[in-house]
Motif scaffolding. Structure first.
Motif, PDB file in Angstrom:
ATOM      1  N   VAL A  31       4.788   0.771  -4.976  1.00  0.00           N
ATOM      2  CA  VAL A  31       5.770   1.021  -6.033  1.00  0.00           C
ATOM      3  C   VAL A  31       5.049   1.577  -7.245  1.00  0.00           C
ATOM      4  O   VAL A  31       3.863   1.320  -7.452  1.00  0.00           O
ATOM      5  N   GLN A  32       5.775   2.353  -8.041  1.00  0.00           N
ATOM      6  CA  GLN A  32       5.211   2.852  -9.288  1.00  0.00           C
ATOM      7  C   GLN A  32       6.293   2.873 -10.349  1.00  0.00           C
ATOM      8  O   GLN A  32       7.488   2.853 -10.042  1.00  0.00           O
ATOM      9  N   ALA A  33       5.861   2.891 -11.600  1.00  0.00           N
ATOM     10  CA  ALA A  33       6.791   2.847 -12.723  1.00  0.00           C
ATOM     11  C   ALA A  33       6.726   4.138 -13.514  1.00  0.00           C
ATOM     12  O   ALA A  33       5.674   4.762 -13.609  1.00  0.00           O
ATOM     13  N   LYS A  57       0.918   4.770 -11.738  1.00  0.00           N
ATOM     14  CA  LYS A  57      -0.023   4.176 -10.781  1.00  0.00           C
ATOM     15  C   LYS A  57       0.733   3.502  -9.642  1.00  0.00           C
ATOM     16  O   LYS A  57       1.746   2.845  -9.865  1.00  0.00           O
ATOM     17  N   ALA A  58       0.235   3.671  -8.402  1.00  0.00           N
ATOM     18  CA  ALA A  58       0.879   3.063  -7.232  1.00  0.00           C
ATOM     19  C   ALA A  58       0.306   1.668  -6.989  1.00  0.00           C
ATOM     20  O   ALA A  58      -0.910   1.488  -6.920  1.00  0.00           O
ATOM     21  N   ASN A  89       7.487   3.999  -2.842  1.00  0.00           N
ATOM     22  CA  ASN A  89       6.924   5.129  -2.106  1.00  0.00           C
ATOM     23  C   ASN A  89       6.444   4.652  -0.751  1.00  0.00           C
ATOM     24  O   ASN A  89       5.923   3.546  -0.620  1.00  0.00           O
ATOM     25  N   ASP A  90       6.593   5.497   0.262  1.00  0.00           N
ATOM     26  CA  ASP A  90       6.116   5.198   1.610  1.00  0.00           C
ATOM     27  C   ASP A  90       4.769   5.873   1.777  1.00  0.00           C
ATOM     28  O   ASP A  90       4.663   7.090   1.759  1.00  0.00           O
ATOM     29  N   ASN A  95      -5.124   6.711   3.958  1.00  0.00           N
ATOM     30  CA  ASN A  95      -5.523   7.677   2.935  1.00  0.00           C
ATOM     31  C   ASN A  95      -4.716   7.558   1.651  1.00  0.00           C
ATOM     32  O   ASN A  95      -5.018   8.215   0.669  1.00  0.00           O
ATOM     33  N   GLY A  96      -3.671   6.734   1.625  1.00  0.00           N
ATOM     34  CA  GLY A  96      -2.922   6.492   0.401  1.00  0.00           C
ATOM     35  C   GLY A  96      -2.061   7.639  -0.054  1.00  0.00           C
ATOM     36  O   GLY A  96      -1.594   7.655  -1.171  1.00  0.00           O
TER      37      GLY A  96
END
Length: 512
Positions: A31-33, A57-58, A89-90, A95-96
């Motif tokens: 998740v990110q904001a 940032k994730a 986010n999926d 590798n992110g």
């Protein structure tokens, strides 16, 4: 016996099958904001805040519970955030990178075709608006759902309608080429106030916005005497005569000698005066630093290590000069001993209005209230804030606070919004006759100090006014729906001016 041997061989072969392929195929949700989001110890708005998410940032998603999400906050700690304030986010765990369903070398790109396009949390108009995007902004397509497209932007991921996207497929170039192209972009400073941002390089082209003096923009293209610029999510054209080169490497700031205090926890102190610079230090609310230079909207500060860092001007307050100066001007004692209740509107789950470039009203209300509180306290007033943090306070509770402290004046601080993005100005409200004198005094002082459009002093049945027995006023200090005005409202100069104006308005109210 043969059957038994075959079964044993089969079991052995299953146990010794390599498992790394299975692991690499697993997906990790993150998740990110897109704005500052509180991280809490447990799920619930009444739980202890342990920090704030860094914008963009994730963070790994660990668990979901009703409207709350547990995240891996640091390498050694977890925390909870409100699900409606973040974007999921999926991602691939190996590798992110966000999965788009395409090969690593190809990315589906698109550009926004309209200004003010709303980026939403889900595929439909009933989903919350995250922010707005400007015409010409490039985005990455992640997925589709009917007529809606999920995209990734610099402000995070969200959904837009496909009518406002221009799709194109292209081969991703190397990072070296991308870096060189970005390096060719120049920055500049606007040297006149309320400069027109136009859709094309012509004085007859449509005006798509206005930009305040001192604003730093990025030049992405030049044509004759015009510069194509990128600024706060918008792309448009400005005449070169209205710009001054502002390359950070060559600019020198104005010397200063101020003590500044941080307003928020987990504030980044950076190596240069840009939001993309390396983070040198993370500090919390209340920490103080010595500022030695002002560069645009950034302070250059001296760190305990002897190094110098930069911090954004809009997330600090000057505790050494401004509030004390206001108190000593005229050596007035009209506010000494008075009880002033300041009510920063909205908060917590109630964000208030959202500006064209994503400003949350609740945050700006609180920023103005804290700045005003410092000035009033320096004059000897007894100041009560209905909220000091990003929490939700019911309207009646705000009124109860006014009654409990027998407020000599109650001021509810707000910023307005309307569909017509050209509307601007300040409006002051009251309900009872004993409230009108306060509203009028504040309004007169604000208009004189800011020279904003005077939208009048009006009667209204707002709960914080109608239910309030004390002298009370609700102030709408500008329009976040107007892109040019939004930039002005966010500036430190306006915040200082407006808080000083309210201070003097109160002073005059008690004097006469």
């Amino acid at each position: 016996m043969k059957n038994i041997r075959w079964m044993l061989l089969l079991l052995v072969s299953i146990f010794f099958i390599p498992t790394h392929q299975l692991v690499s195929a697993e997906k990790q949700l993150t998740v990110q904001a897109n704005t500052v989001v509180n991280v809490r110890e447990n799920p619930g708005l009444d739980q202890t805040v342990i920090g704030k998410m860094e914008i963009g940032k994730a963070y790994p998603l660990l668990k979901e519970e009703n409207d709350w999400i547990e995240i891996q906050y640091t390498s050694t700690s977890t925390g909870w955030v409100a699900a409606y304030l973040v974007t999921k986010n999926d991602q691939n765990t190996d590798n992110g990178t966000i999965e788009t369903g395409q090969s690593p070398s190809i990315s589906t790109k698109a550009s926004i075709t309209e200004n003010g396009l709303r980026l939403r949390k889900g595929p439909g108009t009933n989903y919350q608006v995250i922010t707005t995007l400007g015409k010409g902004i490039e985005v990455t397509v992640l997925s589709t759902n009917g007529d809606w497209v999920q995209i990734k932007t610099n402000l995070g991921s969200g959904w837009v309608h496909n009518d406002y996207l221009l799709l194109e497929d292209y081969q991703i170039q190397s990072n070296t080429i991308a870096e060189k192209e970005e390096a060719n972009h120049q920055s500049a400073t606007v040297i006149e106030d309320q400069v027109n941002l136009r859709s094309d390089p012509s004085t007859t082209a449509e005006i798509i916005g206005k930009i305040s003096i001192g604003t730093v923009i990025t030049i992405i293209e030049e044509e004759s005497n015009w510069a194509k610029i990128q600024y706060s999510g918008n792309i448009g054209w400005i005449h070169k005569n209205l710009l001054e080169s502002s390359d950070i490497e060559s600019r020198k700031g104005e010397k200063t000698d101020k003590t500044i205090k941080l307003l928020y926890d987990r504030t980044n102190i950076r190596s240069d005066a840009t939001v993309n610079s390396k983070v040198l230090l993370v500090a919390n609310s209340g920490a103080t630093f010595q500022a030695v230079e002002v560069l645009d909207d950034w302070y250059k500060i001296k760190l305990s290590s002897g190094e110098f860092g930069y911090i954004a001007e809009w997330i600090v307050e000057d505790i050494a000069t401004e509030s004390q100066q206001v108190a000593h001007d005229g050596d007035s004692t009209d506010l000494k001993g008075k009880t002033i209740v300041l009510d920063p509107g909205h908060g917590g789950k109630d964000s208030g209005t959202i500006g064209v470039i994503g400003t949350l009203e609740k945050d700006l209300n609180l920023r103005t209230a804290k700045l005003l509180a410092n000035k009033l306290e320096a004059s000897g007033a007894n100041v009560i804030l209905t909220r000091k943090d990003d929490i939700f306070i019911p309207l009646q509770n705000r009124v109860d606070i006014s009654h409990f402290y027998h407020a000599d004046a109650f001021i509810s601080l707000h910023y307005d919004s309307i569909k017509d993005s050209s509307i601007n100005g300040v409006t002051s409200y009251y309900y009872t006759s004993n409230q009108k004198k306060l509203a009028s005094s504040l309004h007169k002082s604000i208009i004189e100090a800011t020279n904003r459009k005077d939208r009048g002093v009006k009667k209204n049945e707002y709960v914080v006014l109608k239910q309030n027995r004390q002298a009370a006023s609700l102030l709408e200090l500008g329009y976040l729906s107007n892109p040019a005005e939004e930039q002005t409202l966010l500036s430190s100069k306006y915040q200082e001016t407006i808080s000083t104006a309210i201070y003097h308005g109160l002073e005059n109210y008690f004097r006469y």
